[in-house]
Design an enzyme around this catalytic site. Structure first.
Site, short mmCIF file in Angstrom:
data_model
loop_
_atom_site.label_atom_id
_atom_site.label_comp_id
_atom_site.label_asym_id
_atom_site.label_seq_id
_atom_site.Cartn_x
_atom_site.Cartn_y
_atom_site.Cartn_z
N SER A 33 67.54 76.72 22.56
CA SER A 33 66.50 76.51 23.40
C SER A 33 66.41 78.29 23.47
O SER A 33 65.02 78.64 24.62
CB SER A 33 66.53 75.84 24.39
OG SER A 33 67.74 76.85 25.17
N ASN A 120 73.87 71.79 34.00
CA ASN A 120 72.75 70.94 33.96
C ASN A 120 72.33 70.49 35.52
O ASN A 120 70.90 70.78 35.72
CB ASN A 120 73.89 69.77 34.11
CG ASN A 120 74.37 68.60 32.23
OD1 ASN A 120 73.60 69.73 32.11
ND2 ASN A 120 74.28 67.96 33.00
N THR A 165 21.83 65.08 38.73
CA THR A 165 22.40 63.56 38.33
C THR A 165 22.03 62.97 37.38
O THR A 165 20.82 63.35 36.32
CB THR A 165 21.89 62.40 39.27
OG1 THR A 165 20.83 62.25 39.59
CG2 THR A 165 22.47 63.40 41.40
N HIS A 166 22.86 63.06 36.34
CA HIS A 166 22.97 62.82 34.92
C HIS A 166 22.17 63.45 34.19
O HIS A 166 21.35 62.59 33.45
CB HIS A 166 21.96 61.30 34.94
CG HIS A 166 22.53 59.83 36.06
ND1 HIS A 166 22.98 59.17 35.49
CD2 HIS A 166 21.92 59.86 37.36
CE1 HIS A 166 23.33 58.40 36.71
NE2 HIS A 166 22.79 58.63 37.86
N SER A 287 28.02 85.92 16.82
CA SER A 287 27.75 85.27 15.41
C SER A 287 27.99 86.07 14.10
O SER A 287 27.24 87.21 14.01
CB SER A 287 27.26 84.13 15.66
OG SER A 287 27.21 83.36 13.99
N LYS A 293 22.54 85.03 18.49
CA LYS A 293 23.75 84.41 18.37
C LYS A 293 24.45 85.16 19.99
O LYS A 293 25.16 86.35 19.97
CB LYS A 293 24.64 83.59 17.88
CG LYS A 293 24.19 82.90 16.84
CD LYS A 293 23.34 81.55 17.91
CE LYS A 293 24.72 80.29 18.84
NZ LYS A 293 24.77 79.21 17.95
N ASN A 295 27.25 83.69 21.82
CA ASN A 295 27.94 83.26 22.27
C ASN A 295 29.25 82.79 23.56
O ASN A 295 30.08 83.64 23.50
CB ASN A 295 29.00 82.42 21.08
CG ASN A 295 28.07 82.42 20.13
OD1 ASN A 295 27.15 81.73 20.38
ND2 ASN A 295 28.68 82.39 18.32
N GLU A 300 33.24 78.27 26.88
CA GLU A 300 34.36 77.29 26.23
C GLU A 300 35.85 77.08 25.63
O GLU A 300 36.52 75.59 25.47
CB GLU A 300 33.59 77.68 24.86
CG GLU A 300 32.00 77.35 24.62
CD GLU A 300 31.04 77.24 23.17
OE1 GLU A 300 31.84 77.90 22.21
OE2 GLU A 300 30.00 77.78 22.78
N TYR A 327 71.82 63.57 33.34
CA TYR A 327 71.16 64.53 32.62
C TYR A 327 70.69 63.72 31.04
O TYR A 327 71.84 63.73 30.11
CB TYR A 327 71.41 65.73 32.81
CG TYR A 327 71.03 66.66 31.15
CD1 TYR A 327 70.25 67.70 31.92
CD2 TYR A 327 71.91 67.54 30.23
CE1 TYR A 327 69.37 68.96 31.00
CE2 TYR A 327 71.31 67.82 29.56
CZ TYR A 327 70.38 68.86 29.61
OH TYR A 327 69.50 70.08 28.78
N GLN A 332 65.69 69.68 28.01
CA GLN A 332 65.54 71.10 27.21
C GLN A 332 63.30 71.29 26.83
O GLN A 332 63.67 71.88 26.95
CB GLN A 332 66.15 71.02 26.38
CG GLN A 332 66.37 72.79 25.71
CD GLN A 332 67.25 73.20 25.09
OE1 GLN A 332 68.27 73.03 25.18
NE2 GLN A 332 67.45 72.67 23.72
N LYS A 335 60.98 72.86 28.30
CA LYS A 335 60.01 73.80 28.96
C LYS A 335 58.89 74.49 28.27
O LYS A 335 58.49 75.47 29.18
CB LYS A 335 61.42 74.73 28.57
CG LYS A 335 62.33 75.16 29.95
CD LYS A 335 63.50 75.75 29.32
CE LYS A 335 64.60 75.16 29.78
NZ LYS A 335 65.02 73.23 29.21
N1 ARG Z 1 69.76 74.35 27.68
C1 ARG Z 1 69.72 73.19 28.07
C2 ARG Z 1 68.38 72.61 28.73
O1 ARG Z 1 67.23 73.46 28.77
C3 ARG Z 1 70.55 73.46 29.78
C4 ARG Z 1 71.40 72.13 29.75
C5 ARG Z 1 72.29 72.30 29.17
N2 ARG Z 1 73.00 71.34 29.20
C6 ARG Z 1 73.73 69.85 28.17
N3 ARG Z 1 74.83 69.24 28.71
N4 ARG Z 1 73.83 70.63 27.27
O2 ARG Z 1 68.76 71.68 29.71
#
Ligand code: ARG
Length: 469
Positions: A33, A120, A165-166, A287, A293, A295, A300, A327, A332, A335
Site C-alpha cells: 500500500s 493495526n 417547481t417541476h 468547442s 460554444k 461550455n 458539469e 482487523y 487497507q 485509503k
Molecule cells: N497497510 C495496512 C493497512 O492499511 C496496515 C495494517 C497491516 N496490518 C496487518 N495485520 N497486515 O491496513
C-alpha cells in the site's frame, strides 16, 4: 520506488522466520500500500513520537531510546518533506518503511519503537489523525464558499427571478433568497463534518493487534499528546471499524450532492435559453468544432464528480460489510476512496467559491422570465381570500383567469380590471399591487420568506452564524 534485494532482506527480517519462501513478486505488488499510504507519513511519525514518549514515561523503554527515536523520526520527517525519502515496495507500507529507515539510522532503539503496538492500531491512528486535519480544512473551505454565497445574495437581495417547481415557473422569488437556500445546505454539511469529527477524534493506539497489550501502557497520555478527545474504549473495535471514514464519506457525498444541484442550476441558468447568468470565461471551455460554444465545464464536472464520491461511499460501505472482528486486510482498501474523496471535495470547494465571485447576473432576463408563466397566480388567490372568499373557491377562480390570460397570450397583470372582475366581483383596482413582482415578493414577509427585507435580515443572520462558528 525502490525494489531491490537490499530492502528485500529488510522485509524478510520483519516476519520471515515464519516463512519457507519469499513473497511472490506479484503478491508483493498486490498487497503493498506504500504507493498511496505514504501520504500518511507525517501522521505516522507524529503517532510514533507520542507512542515512544509514552513508552519512555512508563519505563518500558529507556529515555535514551526515546531521544534517539525522536531525533531519528524528525530527520525522517525532513527527508519525507524534501522528497528525499526512498520508499520501498518491499517494505509494503508507510509504517514499515519508516520503521526500517529509523532502525537503519539509530540501530536497536529503532527496533524498540514497535513495543506494545501493532500496525493495526498504528494505521487506524494515522487515518484518524489525517482525517481530523482534513475535516478541519474542509470546514474552513465550506465557510469560504458560504461567504461567497452570502456576498452574491447580498448583491441580489431584491433581484426578482422565477422560482420553480417541476422546473415550471411557480412563484416569484429573489435571487438572493434562492442562493441562501444553498447557504443552509452547506451549513448543515459543515455541522455534519463537525459532528463526524467527534467520533474521528478518538485514539485507537494501545489496542495493539486486537486484544490490547501486556505492557503497562498509558493510553490517556498518548491521546492527550496527539490532541484526541479520548481513547477508543474497546480494543477490537478500535482496530477494526472504519465507520468514522464511512460517516465522513457520507457527509462528503451529501455535500457534493448539494453542489451538484447548484451546478445543475448554474448550467441551466447560463444556457442561452435561460440567459440568467454568465459564468466567467476562466471556468468555461469552447468547442473544438462549434465556434459559438462556451461550455460550463466546471459545474458539469462538479456534477460528474459527485458520482465519483457517491461511488467511494458505496465502496467503503461494501468494504466494511460482513468483515468479522477484528482487523482484516480488507481495511487497507479504505485509503484510496478516502483520499480521493477528500481531494475531490477540497478542490471542488475551492473552485466553487471563486466561480461564484465571477458570476454576472442578467437581472432583466430574470425579471422577464418571472413575469411569464403566471407566477403571481397564487397572489391573486390570496388576494381573494383576503376579500373573504374561501381558499379553494379562490383557487378555482384564479385557474379560470389564468386560462383566459393564456388564451389571450398575456400575463394576469395585463388583463384589464373589467376582464378580471368577470371572474369575481371581489376584484378591484388594488389587485394590481399583488399581481406585480414587487407586490408578490414583498407580501412573503415572514422569517424564511422571500420578501427583500426578510432576505436582508437572513443575510445578516447568515453572517452572524458564520462568525459564531
Ligand atoms: N497497510 C495496512 C493497512 O492499511 C496496515 C495494517 C497491516 N496490518 C496487518 N495485520 N497486515 O491496513
Amino acid at each position: 520506488m525502490q525494489d531491490n534485494s537490499k530492502t528485500n532482506s529488510a522485509q524478510s527480517k520483519t516476519w520471515s522466520g515464519r516463512f519457507n519462501e519469499p513473497v511472490a513478486e506479484l503478491v508483493k505488488r498486490y498487497t503493498a500500500s506504500v504507493s498511496f499510504d505514504q501520504r500518511l507519513a507525517e501522521f505516522d511519525i507524529q503517532g510514533s513520537i507520542a507512542h515512544s514518549r509514552m513508552l519512555g514515561a512508563q519505563g518500558i523503554i529507556s529515555k535514551e531510546d526515546v531521544l534517539a527515536i525522536e531525533t531519528g523520526l524528525e530527520e525522517i520527517l525532513q527527508e519525507v518533506r524534501n522528497g528525499e525519502f526512498e520508499w520501498s515496495l518491499d517494505l509494503e507500507d508507510v509504517h514499515l518503511n519508516i520503521e526500517m529507515r529509523l532502525t537503519s539510522k539509530i540501530g536497536d532503539a529503532g527496533k524498540r519503537l514497535h513495543t506494545g503496538r501493532s500496525r493495526n492500531d498504528q494505521v487506524a491512528t494515522d487515518i484518524r489523525l489525517w482525517l481530523r486535519a482534513t475535516v478541519d480544512s474542509i470546514i474552513d473551505k465550506i465557510r469560504a464558499l458560504q461567504t461567497s454565497i452570502v456576498d452574491l445574495a447580498e448583491e441580489h437581495y431584491d433581484t426578482a427571478m422565477p422560482g420553480f417547481t417541476h422546473l415550471q415557473v411557480a412563484q416569484p422569488v429573489t435571487f438572493g433568497h434562492h442562493l441562501l437556500a444553498y447557504f443552509e445546505m452547506l451549513q448543515r454539511d459543515a455541522a455534519r463534518f463537525a459532528d463526524a469529527r467527534k467520533r474521528i477524534n478518538r485514539l485507537p493506539l494501545g489496542a495493539a493487534a486486537l486484544a490490547g497489550t501486556s505492557y503497562p501502557i498509558n493510553r490517556e497520555m498518548v491521546a492527550k499528546e496527539l490532541g484526541f478527545d479520548g481513547v477508543c474504549e474497546n480494543s477490537l473495535d478500535a482496530v477494526s471499524d472504519r465507520d468514522f471514514a464511512i460517516e465522513f464519506t457520507a457527509a462528503a457525498a451529501l455535500m457534493m450532492t448539494h453542489l451538484s444541484r447548484l451546478s445543475e442550476e448554474l448550467i441551466l441558468w447560463s444556457s442561452p435559453r435561460f440567459g440568467f447568468i454568465d459564468i466567467a470565461d476562466r471556468f468555461c471551455t469552447g468547442s473544438s468544432i462549434m465556434p459559438q460554444k462556451k461550455n460550463p465545464d466546471v459545474p458539469e464536472l462538479v456534477r460528474g464528480k459527485t458520482g465519483r464520491v457517491n461511488g467511494h461511499l458505496v465502496a467503503l460501505l461494501t468494504l466494511m460489510k460482513s468483515q468479522p472482528l477484528a482487523y482484516n486486510k480488507d481495511n487497507q482498501e479504505d485509503k484510496e476512496p478516502l483520499f480521493d474523496t477528500a481531494d475531490t471535495l477540497l478542490m471542488t470547494l475551492e473552485i466553487y467559491a471563486d466561480m461564484l465571485h465571477g458570476i454576472k447576473v442578467d437581472k432583466e432576463a430574470m425579471r422577464v422570465a418571472a413575469t411569464e408563466g403566471f407566477a403571481t397566480a397564487t397572489d391573486l388567490a390570496d388576494y381573494l381570500v383576503n376579500k373573504g372568499m374561501p381558499f379553494r373557491d379562490a383557487h378555482e377562480v384564479v385557474a379560470r383567469a389564468v386560462r383566459q390570460a393564456a388564451l389571450q397570450g398575456c400575463d394576469l397583470a395585463e388583463l384589464r380590471l373589467e376582464e378580471l372582475q368577470e371572474f369575481s366581483p371581489h376584484i378591484s383596482e388594488d389587485v394590481y399591487s399583488v399581481l406585480t413582482l414587487e407586490g408578490s415578493l414583498a407580501s412573503r414577509n415572514h422569517i424564511g420568506g422571500t420578501a427583500p427585507n426578510q432576505v436582508k435580515a437572513a443575510i445578516q443572520r447568515a453572517r452572524q452564524r458564520l462568525e459564531a462558528d
